[in-house]
Design a protein around this motif. Structure first.
Motif, PDB file in Angstrom:
ATOM      1  N   ASN A  57      -0.491   3.158   1.913  1.00 44.59           N
ATOM      2  CA  ASN A  57       0.182   2.824   0.662  1.00 44.59           C
ATOM      3  C   ASN A  57      -0.662   1.976  -0.266  1.00 44.59           C
ATOM      4  N   VAL A  58      -1.938   2.220  -0.253  1.00 39.98           N
ATOM      5  CA  VAL A  58      -2.810   1.596  -1.242  1.00 39.98           C
ATOM      6  C   VAL A  58      -3.592   2.716  -1.919  1.00 39.98           C
ATOM      7  N   SER A  59      -4.294   2.399  -2.988  1.00 41.70           N
ATOM      8  CA  SER A  59      -5.059   3.442  -3.658  1.00 41.70           C
ATOM      9  C   SER A  59      -6.455   3.533  -3.054  1.00 41.70           C
ATOM     10  N   ALA A  60      -7.009   4.734  -3.099  1.00 42.02           N
ATOM     11  CA  ALA A  60      -8.369   4.940  -2.602  1.00 42.02           C
ATOM     12  C   ALA A  60      -9.332   4.100  -3.423  1.00 42.02           C
ATOM     13  N   GLU A  61      -9.006   3.978  -4.678  1.00 45.01           N
ATOM     14  CA  GLU A  61      -9.817   3.177  -5.566  1.00 45.01           C
ATOM     15  C   GLU A  61      -9.931   1.754  -5.048  1.00 45.01           C
ATOM     16  N   GLY A  76      -9.905  13.576  -9.996  1.00 47.96           N
ATOM     17  CA  GLY A  76      -8.618  13.375  -9.347  1.00 47.96           C
ATOM     18  C   GLY A  76      -8.752  13.049  -7.878  1.00 47.96           C
ATOM     19  N   MET A  77      -9.871  12.442  -7.507  1.00 52.23           N
ATOM     20  CA  MET A  77     -10.102  12.144  -6.106  1.00 52.23           C
ATOM     21  C   MET A  77      -9.686  10.725  -5.727  1.00 52.23           C
ATOM     22  N   LEU A  78      -9.277   9.969  -6.691  1.00 50.68           N
ATOM     23  CA  LEU A  78      -8.908   8.588  -6.375  1.00 50.68           C
ATOM     24  C   LEU A  78      -7.411   8.361  -6.439  1.00 50.68           C
ATOM     25  N   ASP A  79      -6.816   8.846  -7.483  1.00 51.83           N
ATOM     26  CA  ASP A  79      -5.401   8.560  -7.707  1.00 51.83           C
ATOM     27  C   ASP A  79      -4.510   9.528  -6.959  1.00 51.83           C
ATOM     28  N   ASP A  80      -3.505   8.976  -6.420  1.00 51.42           N
ATOM     29  CA  ASP A  80      -2.489   9.791  -5.788  1.00 51.42           C
ATOM     30  C   ASP A  80      -1.162   9.084  -5.930  1.00 51.42           C
ATOM     31  N   ASP A  81      -1.225   7.809  -5.739  1.00 46.56           N
ATOM     32  CA  ASP A  81      -0.083   6.988  -6.043  1.00 46.56           C
ATOM     33  C   ASP A  81      -0.582   5.881  -6.943  1.00 46.56           C
ATOM     34  N   ALA A  82       0.314   5.181  -7.557  1.00 45.87           N
ATOM     35  CA  ALA A  82      -0.115   4.127  -8.450  1.00 45.87           C
ATOM     36  C   ALA A  82       1.034   3.185  -8.726  1.00 45.87           C
ATOM     37  N   ALA A  83       0.943   2.519  -9.818  1.00 39.46           N
ATOM     38  CA  ALA A  83       1.993   1.636 -10.297  1.00 39.46           C
ATOM     39  C   ALA A  83       2.186   0.399  -9.440  1.00 39.46           C
ATOM     40  N   SER A  84       1.869  -0.718 -10.018  1.00 39.09           N
ATOM     41  CA  SER A  84       2.185  -1.996  -9.395  1.00 39.09           C
ATOM     42  C   SER A  84       2.642  -2.943 -10.491  1.00 39.09           C
ATOM     43  N   VAL A 101      -6.790  -9.252  -5.613  1.00 37.31           N
ATOM     44  CA  VAL A 101      -5.445  -9.456  -6.137  1.00 37.31           C
ATOM     45  C   VAL A 101      -4.462  -8.498  -5.471  1.00 37.31           C
ATOM     46  N   SER A 102      -4.902  -7.266  -5.305  1.00 37.74           N
ATOM     47  CA  SER A 102      -3.966  -6.297  -4.716  1.00 37.74           C
ATOM     48  C   SER A 102      -3.718  -6.599  -3.242  1.00 37.74           C
ATOM     49  N   VAL A 103      -4.739  -7.102  -2.561  1.00 38.99           N
ATOM     50  CA  VAL A 103      -4.534  -7.527  -1.177  1.00 38.99           C
ATOM     51  C   VAL A 103      -3.539  -8.689  -1.153  1.00 38.99           C
ATOM     52  N   TYR A 104      -3.774  -9.589  -2.054  1.00 39.42           N
ATOM     53  CA  TYR A 104      -2.888 -10.745  -2.156  1.00 39.42           C
ATOM     54  C   TYR A 104      -1.441 -10.301  -2.383  1.00 39.42           C
ATOM     55  N   ARG A 105      -1.292  -9.363  -3.278  1.00 35.40           N
ATOM     56  CA  ARG A 105       0.072  -8.874  -3.558  1.00 35.40           C
ATOM     57  C   ARG A 105       0.665  -8.163  -2.353  1.00 35.40           C
TER      58      ARG A 105
END
Lengths: 122, 122
Positions: free
Chosen positions: A64-68, B75-83, B109-113
């Motif tokens: 549930n994280v992005s590949a990016e 389109g190889m990175l995004d699959d889900d998004a939104a935070s 930051v995203s790890v922190y979240r």
DNA sequence: ACCTTCTGCTAGGTATGCCAAGCACAGCCC
DNA sequence: GGGCTGTGCTTGGCATACCTAGCAGAAGGT
């Protein structure tokens, strides 16, 4: 240094393993979710192999994280070139954050330090 | 929707080829700059192979674009998004840290979240 | 004409990503 | 004790990323 790439592989693997444990998953569980064999996932987490973008993407999805984020995490997307050695107020802020457990603080700090090291720590 | 991955490979290759021609480079020139063999670069541009992230990164560097852009376009990175944008003093400290790249800041930051999210309501 | 020098592509081998099967240890239940 | 069921790791093999050497055609120079 001959190869800082293996360093980034290590960061990538460590990040994946950390995220997996955070999600309370066993290695096999994540492997099945990500449709990757568990031995290979084990090797990836230990930085022994460089996974393809397809595999990274799949693992990221399962976590549930992005590949990016995973790749950016390991410094594999951009060639970093910023270096202003500063004393870390970031670490202070993390330590003072009441929304984190002590374990998580340690984890965050170690990731933070890994980043600075991967940046070619001076 | 049998195999949309090969489709993305095609997009990636086409993107690279387009960027190369836009930079007025021959296949061999770019290959040498990116430190990959010219036949392999040819195959990548035609979508016959999936390059490793290291190769993508190297090619991106030679093209003066970010690897993130190349992979993202395919389109190889995004699959889900939104935070949801949340702010905290810890995040502020991370953002202000000159020892980190922008990408690493985002990752931290995203790890922190993720940690806060894992803690549920704290 | 020939020779050179570009362009991109093909062919075959080596290195490595990736998997199925199995190992070693730990904890729990009978 | 023996027999589960869980954890992660090792081994051997198939598939594929990536290489070096060489091919075929176009454009230019002599």
């Amino acid at each position: 240094m001959s190869d800082d790439w293996s360093n980034r592989l290590g960061v990538l693997g460590a990040t994946i393993r950390r995220q997996r444990q955070l999600a309370q998953m066993s290695l096999r569980q994540l492997a099945e979710l990500a449709q990757v064999s568990n031995p290979y996932l084990s090797q990836i987490e230990r930085g022994l192999h460089e996974p393809s973008v397809r595999v990274v993407r799949s693992i990221a999805k399962a976590l549930n994280v992005s590949a990016e984020e995973l790749l950016g995490d390991a410094g594999m997307l951009d060639d970093d070139a910023a270096s202003e050695p500063v004393s870390s107020s970031t670490e202070d802020a993390i330590q003072a954050d009441a929304a984190l457990t002590d374990e998580q603080k340690d984890s965050l700090v170690s990731v933070y330090r890994a980043y600075r090291a991967a940046n070619g720590a001076v």
